[in-house]
Design a protein around this motif. Structure first.
Motif, PDB file in Angstrom:
ATOM      1  N   GLU A  14       5.242  -7.135  -1.226  1.00 24.60           N
ATOM      2  CA  GLU A  14       4.367  -8.117  -0.595  1.00 24.60           C
ATOM      3  C   GLU A  14       4.679  -9.528  -1.087  1.00 24.60           C
ATOM      4  O   GLU A  14       4.786 -10.461  -0.290  1.00 24.60           O
ATOM      5  CB  GLU A  14       2.898  -7.774  -0.866  1.00 24.60           C
ATOM      6  CG  GLU A  14       2.400  -6.521  -0.163  1.00 24.60           C
ATOM      7  CD  GLU A  14       2.774  -5.230  -0.887  1.00 24.60           C
ATOM      8  OE1 GLU A  14       2.478  -4.153  -0.349  1.00 24.60           O
ATOM      9  OE2 GLU A  14       3.356  -5.298  -1.990  1.00 24.60           O
ATOM     10  N   GLN A  15       4.827  -9.693  -2.393  1.00 27.91           N
ATOM     11  CA  GLN A  15       5.116 -11.017  -2.930  1.00 27.91           C
ATOM     12  C   GLN A  15       6.515 -11.482  -2.547  1.00 27.91           C
ATOM     13  O   GLN A  15       6.748 -12.667  -2.311  1.00 27.91           O
ATOM     14  CB  GLN A  15       4.960 -11.021  -4.454  1.00 27.91           C
ATOM     15  CG  GLN A  15       5.132 -12.393  -5.089  1.00 27.91           C
ATOM     16  CD  GLN A  15       4.248 -13.457  -4.460  1.00 27.91           C
ATOM     17  OE1 GLN A  15       3.051 -13.232  -4.238  1.00 27.91           O
ATOM     18  NE2 GLN A  15       4.826 -14.615  -4.146  1.00 27.91           N
ATOM     19  N   ALA A  29      -3.301 -17.701   6.454  1.00 27.42           N
ATOM     20  CA  ALA A  29      -4.532 -18.258   5.891  1.00 27.42           C
ATOM     21  C   ALA A  29      -4.291 -19.528   5.090  1.00 27.42           C
ATOM     22  O   ALA A  29      -5.243 -20.261   4.799  1.00 27.42           O
ATOM     23  CB  ALA A  29      -5.217 -17.215   5.003  1.00 27.42           C
ATOM     24  N   THR A  32      -0.800 -12.116   7.783  1.00 28.79           N
ATOM     25  CA  THR A  32      -2.172 -12.613   7.892  1.00 28.79           C
ATOM     26  C   THR A  32      -2.541 -13.447   6.669  1.00 28.79           C
ATOM     27  O   THR A  32      -3.190 -14.493   6.779  1.00 28.79           O
ATOM     28  CB  THR A  32      -3.148 -11.444   8.069  1.00 28.79           C
ATOM     29  OG1 THR A  32      -2.822 -10.732   9.279  1.00 28.79           O
ATOM     30  CG2 THR A  32      -4.588 -11.919   8.164  1.00 28.79           C
ATOM     31  N   GLN A  33      -2.129 -12.991   5.492  1.00 26.53           N
ATOM     32  CA  GLN A  33      -2.379 -13.747   4.270  1.00 26.53           C
ATOM     33  C   GLN A  33      -1.632 -15.087   4.312  1.00 26.53           C
ATOM     34  O   GLN A  33      -2.173 -16.125   3.923  1.00 26.53           O
ATOM     35  CB  GLN A  33      -1.931 -12.941   3.053  1.00 26.53           C
ATOM     36  CG  GLN A  33      -2.265 -13.570   1.716  1.00 26.53           C
ATOM     37  CD  GLN A  33      -3.762 -13.630   1.448  1.00 26.53           C
ATOM     38  OE1 GLN A  33      -4.482 -12.675   1.747  1.00 26.53           O
ATOM     39  NE2 GLN A  33      -4.245 -14.742   0.913  1.00 26.53           N
ATOM     40  N   SER A  65      -7.651 -19.929  -2.436  1.00 23.66           N
ATOM     41  CA  SER A  65      -7.542 -18.956  -3.513  1.00 23.66           C
ATOM     42  C   SER A  65      -8.809 -18.891  -4.353  1.00 23.66           C
ATOM     43  O   SER A  65      -9.130 -17.859  -4.946  1.00 23.66           O
ATOM     44  CB  SER A  65      -6.333 -19.275  -4.397  1.00 23.66           C
ATOM     45  OG  SER A  65      -6.443 -20.580  -4.936  1.00 23.66           O
ATOM     46  N   MET A 121       6.197 -12.697   0.944  1.00 25.06           N
ATOM     47  CA  MET A 121       5.458 -13.963   0.953  1.00 25.06           C
ATOM     48  C   MET A 121       6.337 -15.118   0.486  1.00 25.06           C
ATOM     49  O   MET A 121       6.269 -16.225   1.038  1.00 25.06           O
ATOM     50  CB  MET A 121       4.215 -13.855   0.073  1.00 25.06           C
ATOM     51  CG  MET A 121       3.331 -15.098   0.107  1.00 25.06           C
ATOM     52  SD  MET A 121       2.590 -15.431   1.731  1.00 25.06           S
ATOM     53  CE  MET A 121       1.259 -14.224   1.711  1.00 25.06           C
ATOM     54  N   GLU A 138     -11.242 -16.081  -3.612  1.00 26.44           N
ATOM     55  CA  GLU A 138     -10.920 -14.726  -4.043  1.00 26.44           C
ATOM     56  C   GLU A 138     -11.347 -14.461  -5.485  1.00 26.44           C
ATOM     57  O   GLU A 138     -11.283 -13.330  -5.952  1.00 26.44           O
ATOM     58  CB  GLU A 138      -9.414 -14.499  -3.908  1.00 26.44           C
ATOM     59  CG  GLU A 138      -8.909 -14.675  -2.478  1.00 26.44           C
ATOM     60  CD  GLU A 138      -7.404 -14.648  -2.381  1.00 26.44           C
ATOM     61  OE1 GLU A 138      -6.752 -14.436  -3.429  1.00 26.44           O
ATOM     62  OE2 GLU A 138      -6.884 -14.867  -1.273  1.00 26.44           O
ATOM     63  N   GLY A 163      -0.356  -7.385   7.311  1.00 26.13           N
ATOM     64  CA  GLY A 163      -1.216  -7.822   6.221  1.00 26.13           C
ATOM     65  C   GLY A 163      -0.662  -9.037   5.497  1.00 26.13           C
ATOM     66  O   GLY A 163      -1.400  -9.983   5.184  1.00 26.13           O
ATOM     67  N   VAL A 164       0.644  -9.034   5.225  1.00 26.96           N
ATOM     68  CA  VAL A 164       1.258 -10.177   4.539  1.00 26.96           C
ATOM     69  C   VAL A 164       1.274 -11.404   5.446  1.00 26.96           C
ATOM     70  O   VAL A 164       0.972 -12.522   5.015  1.00 26.96           O
ATOM     71  CB  VAL A 164       2.683  -9.826   4.056  1.00 26.96           C
ATOM     72  CG1 VAL A 164       3.327 -11.031   3.363  1.00 26.96           C
ATOM     73  CG2 VAL A 164       2.658  -8.633   3.108  1.00 26.96           C
TER      74      VAL A 164
END
Length: 307
Positions: A273-274, A161, A157-158, A303, A277, A306, A154-155
């Motif tokens: 997650e952060q 992007a 993939t973000q 961004s 990232m 979102e 998930g991370v």
């Protein structure tokens, strides 16, 4: 669990990983033989799925099929567009047993594929049909590893992007048993020297034909017994390893020519997650800045979508 990031212990995981890596090599080689060649060997990879790892759809004559590792029910599934399916159980079994039954199940579905039946990127490379050495499978450890892959996917993939230049999928390489995502500058790279064990140099040279900044996750080794994230670039500018990266726990290995961040440091962070990232972004910036990439042309920011 901490924030849904499971605890991974290399010593508890390593024997299972050693066996499952060889199982994934068998399945990955089936995909390799049945898919058209994609640049940088992207046609050989597996992908994280809600239940494990998958080949995704493989065209086969007037049909298609897919092979899925299910680390929740602990089975391997072969499903066909014609309606047929076969499954085999995942348990502490030898590589030879897995190899034999998989091809028997495929034959029942009239799928005939001949693979190079020895491992790549591993030494020694015991032929699959003869490997009775690797036979570990701890269901709980694979469930934890799969949950970690879901979070990391998930991370990654973000992170992917944020790039409008050429970029790989987030995909799982069975050669080194790592999940990776790679960005490209758009420029050709110097000829790669090759040198990976049991891997043709020309395959490595095609994989690194263009400048890259790559990051991934790897379960560790006896030499470095920690699941960890890595980031490298090719070619590697002399100043790359001297660049400031985040978080503070990240470090550069002169011997490997890569940045590393232990999985446990991400898991224990207030915001895993952060934290991950920040490692992906800062190591990419280190590669792009020292390599002279045209960042304005290659990066993007969605961004606003979102909000």
């Amino acid at each position: 669990m901490k924030n849904n990031w499971p605890k991974l212990n290399y010593n508890q995981l390593k024997d299972t990983v050693a066996t499952v890596q060889l199982w994934t090599q068998i399945v990955g080689k089936i995909r390799l033989k049945t898919m058209p060649w994609l640049n940088h060997s992207w046609h050989v990879t597996l992908y994280v799925s809600p239940r494990g790892l998958t080949t995704r759809n493989i065209p086969y004559g007037d049909r298609s099929f897919q092979i899925d590792f299910d680390f929740i029910s602990h089975q391997l599934h072969i499903i066909c567009s014609s309606g047929g399916s076969q499954s085999l159980d995942l348990y502490p079994r030898t590589v030879a047993s897995f190899y034999k039954e998989l091809f028997e199940k495929m034959a029942l579905l009239d799928i005939q594929v001949k693979i190079y039946a020895k491992p790549n990127e591993l030494d020694p490379a015991i032929p699959f049909a003869e490997d009775v050495v690797h036979k570990s499978y701890d269901k709980e450890q694979m469930e934890l590893f799969h949950q970690a892959l879901l979070n990391i996917d998930g991370v990654f993939t973000q992170f992917r992007a944020g790039f409008s230049g050429k970029c790989s999928p987030v995909h799982f390489f069975w050669g080194a048993f790592d999940l990776a995502v790679t960005r490209f500058s758009g420029r050709k790279a110097p000829l790669h020297p090759g040198g990976a064990p049991n891997m043709p140099d020309d395959v490595m040279q095609e994989a690194y034909s263009h400048e890259v900044s790559s990051a991934g996750f790897w379960p560790g080794s006896d030499q470095f017994p920690h699941p960890a994230f890595y980031a490298y670039c090719y070619p590697t500018p002399e100043a790359f390893g001297k660049q400031p990266v985040k978080p503070a726990e990240a470090f550069y290995s002169d011997g490997m020519g890569e940045f590393f961040l232990k999985y446990e440091d991400v898991r224990n962070a207030a915001d895993p997650e952060q934290t991950l990232m920040s490692f992906l972004e800062s190591t990419y910036v280190a590669a792009a800045n020292t390599g002279g990439w045209d960042r304005d042309a290659l990066e993007c920011d969605f961004s606003w979508w979102e909000k």
